[in-house]
Design a protein around this motif. Structure first.
Motif: not given
Length: 241
Positions: A187-191, A175-177
């Motif tokens: 946001q960063n790549g991982y979320g 979900l974060f991705a």
């Protein structure tokens, strides 16, 4: 005798930020600076408050446990938007510098540190009285007390069905991705944030806590009548980064 090891710019800023957090009060410009255009404001989703009892917690470690922080002030039952102040720093990269629960459109005329349930502002400083909530998974959230119970039951069911699983890696990471893929500019790549509904229950938001693990306090923005207009969690002082 070897010389003292120099701190990196990020280490030095982290140490300075750590000392800055969790004070009883700050100048109003500090709070306004998060959401007045100096940083990027992102709408992160809505949170349902069926009881109006506000909970602050690390959602993966403490939500729905005795270690969550329920606040003393109660807000009107309803649903409210969450905004995040996104800092782009040459030292720290993209970070969530602060989170805000927008409760009303009334102008904020005063600030007050958010006290835990059963504690009043005049008790601050007494033994065993603190304002902060703990973060051990690099995430924080706004939630209702009833939602926290819903989450506890959801997590218990999930772990029962997945005894060897990890609830972040095996459930929330995707979900974060997806959130990161939808908004890669903030946001960063991982979320760094998700808007999520407990299956069969209410909505809450999860978001990165600035530089990660630590202890953080929230601050009410009060209107002219003394009612909460917003609740802000500062994670970072942008001036340090």
């Amino acid at each position: 005798m070897p010389g003292k090891e120099e701190k990196s710019p990020l280490q030095a800023a982290f140490a300075k930020n750590l000392k800055f957090l969790n004070h009883e009060s700050y100048p109003e410009d500090f709070f306004r600076g998060f959401f007045d255009g100096r940083l990027t404001t992102v709408a992160a989703g809505a949170v349902d408050f069926p009881t109006g009892r506000v909970v602050l917690a690390d959602p993966l470690c403490y939500l729905g446990t005795k270690y969550e922080t329920r606040l003393d002030r109660v807000i009107p039952a309803g649903s409210y938007d969450v905004e995040l102040a996104i800092l782009r720093s040459p030292v720290a990269g993209i970070r969530v510098a602060a989170a805000r629960l927008a409760i009303s459109e009334a102008p904020v005329v005063s600030r007050e540190i958010a006290m835990p349930e059963g504690r009043k502002l005049e008790e601050l400083g007494q033994p065993g009285v603190w304002t902060f909530f703990g973060v051990d998974a690099g995430l924080a959230c706004f939630a209702d007390a009833r939602t926290a119970e819903e989450y506890r039951e959801f997590a218990a069911r999930w772990r029962e069905k997945n005894p060897e699983g990890d609830i972040y890696n095996d459930y929330f990471a995707r979900l974060f991705a997806e959130s990161a893929a939808a908004r890669p500019d903030v946001q960063n790549g991982y979320g760094d944030f998700i808007a999520w509904r407990v299956p069969g229950g209410s909505r809450l938001t999860m978001f990165s806590s600035g530089l990660g693990d630590g202890i953080y306090s929230a601050y009410w923005g009060l209107d002219a009548g003394g009612s909460p207009a917003e609740l802000v969690i500062p994670f970072m002082n942008p001036e340090f980064f």
